[in-house]
Design an enzyme around this catalytic site. Structure first.
Site, mmCIF file in Angstrom:
data_model
loop_
_atom_site.group_PDB
_atom_site.id
_atom_site.type_symbol
_atom_site.label_atom_id
_atom_site.label_comp_id
_atom_site.label_asym_id
_atom_site.label_seq_id
_atom_site.Cartn_x
_atom_site.Cartn_y
_atom_site.Cartn_z
ATOM 1 C CB VAL A 70 -38.041 -6.728 15.768
ATOM 2 C CG1 VAL A 70 -37.188 -6.005 16.615
ATOM 3 C CG2 VAL A 70 -39.031 -6.922 15.194
ATOM 4 C CB ALA A 115 -33.349 -11.595 16.186
ATOM 5 C CE LYS A 116 -38.252 -14.712 20.722
ATOM 6 N NZ LYS A 116 -37.690 -15.789 21.847
ATOM 7 N N GLY A 117 -38.516 -12.442 15.708
ATOM 8 C CA GLY A 117 -39.459 -13.096 15.008
ATOM 9 C C GLY A 117 -41.021 -13.480 15.495
#
Ligand code: NAD
Length: 427
Positions: A70, A115-117
């Site tokens: 994201v 962001a992050k995953g």
């Protein structure tokens, strides 16, 4: 689904990290008197990539895992944020974590967006080979939005420098040449930065030192409790014990906690955890639950595990003078109200744990320039930035008579709003 701006209605204690993040945003926007249009932009992630990740298991079967990356906001620079491997990962959680990254980078005043995953998996049940195949396929699936100028991942819960190496290698194989600046938290041998592995914990200690000075608390006489004994929790405990002379009385991990009012030696606890896989059963200590740990009387409580640990239900039992949020989102907004009434000083996550992304920024810069810094330079620069961010947040909290979380959000949201206004809304 477009998220509407939060109404500020009270919600259930089981509120998801995303509800918590939206509520925190709402509080800051109200204080700033921000235009509803900008708040609407910030309430929604810029893009969400959902991928399925097929992996050949060692037994010959194929398993398909769900993964997300994201980008919340890139107004101030490329997207930056960790990758989490955990069975409870959800898209909503990843959105919340990406949003928090936007605010963290803005509080730290580094030129990144958020962001992050995450991959829904239990890494403890995977062999090293399976973990490598999972990481490489996930990287390949999200590589369309990765890159040193686009999106730079880093470690998070249950991912580490080895996982970052596979990400770097997979991305580089696609390009045909090495691209070290595509990921941070790498080992030194392939372009990592001195001090990155311990940066979040070290930054947390620097923030605690600043807070202790502001509150007149002597760290060499302070007692410390740490929830979560992974990268962030164990490093914070070690540095507080070995460099500040603090007494670490309790620590925990996913299996439970240990307590010794006379003090634990975090280095020995780390050795015990490496040998046995858990902190529990450590000599000279009593086993306690994670709930009991959060209620222990102490000067500094450091939640360094997962979200949603201090809630409306248990906030009144907290007996710490100060909370330093090593973890992301450990405290709900209702718990914040209770803690404020009790006079607990909270160093919020978007300030307390920015050390990781700050040194990730240093690593990215070093990777782009192919010019590397000494450990002393990294730590000194980190100390300066933590002190500056703490002082900015503390000043706003004093000036506007708000808690440290609201003050940090006000600074972050104002910075991202300013960048958005200057850039304008395309087209
Ligand atoms: P990690 O995987 O190294 O450690 C996580 C620790 O939490 C482990 O010891 C695990 O056993 C423990 N844990 C898991 N569930 C628990 C529970 N219910 N109760 C108590 N302990 C539990 O992860 P990490 O990188 O140290 O991340 C910890 C927190 O810090 C996360 O919230 C993460 O988002 C945040 N964070 C990490 C970084 C970083 O650089 N690694 C940076 C900023 C924030």
């Amino acid at each position: 689904m477009i998220m509407e701006v939060s109404t500020g209605e009270p919600f259930e204690p089981s509120a998801s990290p995303l509800q918590v993040a939206l509520r925190q945003l709402n509080i800051a926007c109200e204080k700033l008197g921000l235009e509803p249009g900008l708040q609407r932009i910030f309430a929604n992630p810029k893009r969400i990539l959902t991928v399925s990740v097929p992996v050949n298991r060692d037994d010959g079967s194929i398993e398909v895992f769900q993964g997300y990356r994201v980008h919340h906001n890139v107004a101030r620079g490329p997207a930056k944020g960790g990758i989490r491997f955990h069975p409870q990962v959800t898209m909503e959680e990843v959105i919340a974590l990406a949003m928090w990254m936007t605010w963290k980078c803005a509080v730290a005043d580094i030129p990144f967006g958020g962001a992050k995953g995450g991959v829904v998996c239990d890494p403890k049940s995977l062999s090293q080979g399976e973990l490598e195949r999972l990481t490489r396929r996930f990287t390949s699936e999200i590589s369309i939005i990765l890159g040193p100028e686009k999106d730079i991942p880093a470690p998070d819960v249950y991912t580490n420098p080895q996982v970052m190496s596979w990400i770097m290698d997979t991305f580089s194989m696609h390009c045909g040449f090495s691209v070290p600046a595509v990921v941070t938290g790498k080992p030194l041998e392939i372009g990592g930065s001195q001090g990155r592995n311990e940066a979040t914990g070290r930054g947390c200690v620097y923030a605690i030192q600043e807070a202790a000075a502001a509150l007149g608390l002597k760290l060499n006489q302070a007692s410390v409790v740490v929830q979560g004994f992974g990268n962030v929790g164990s490093t914070t405990a070690l540095i507080l014990h070995e460099e500040c002379g603090a007494k670490v009385v309790a620590v925990s991990d996913s299996t439970g906690g240990i307590y010794n009012p006379g003090g634990l030696d975090p280095r020995k606890v780390l050795g015990h955890k490496k040998r046995t896989g858990t902190v529990t059963g450590f000599t000279d200590s009593e086993d306690i639950s994670n709930q009991e740990l959060l209620s222990l009387p102490c000067d500094v409580l450091i939640p360094a595990a997962l979200e949603g640990q201090i809630t409306r239900e248990n906030a009144h039992t907290v007996s710490a003078k100060m909370i330093a949020e090593g973890a992301n989102g450990p405290t709900t907004p209702e718990a914040d109200v209770v803690l404020r009434e009790k006079g607990v000083f909270v160093i919020p996550d978007i300030l307390a744990n920015i050390g990781g992304v700050v040194v990730s920024y240093f690593e990215w810069v070093q990777g782009l320039q192919h010019f590397f810094w000494s450990r002393e330079e990294v730590n000194e620069e980190l100390r300066k930035r933590m002190a500056r961010s703490f002082s900015e947040v503390y000043s706003v909290s004093q000036e506007h008579r708000v808690d440290m979380r609201t003050a940090a959000y006000m600074i972050a949201v104002r910075r991202v709003a300013e960048a958005t206004r200057i850039r304008g809304i395309y087209p």
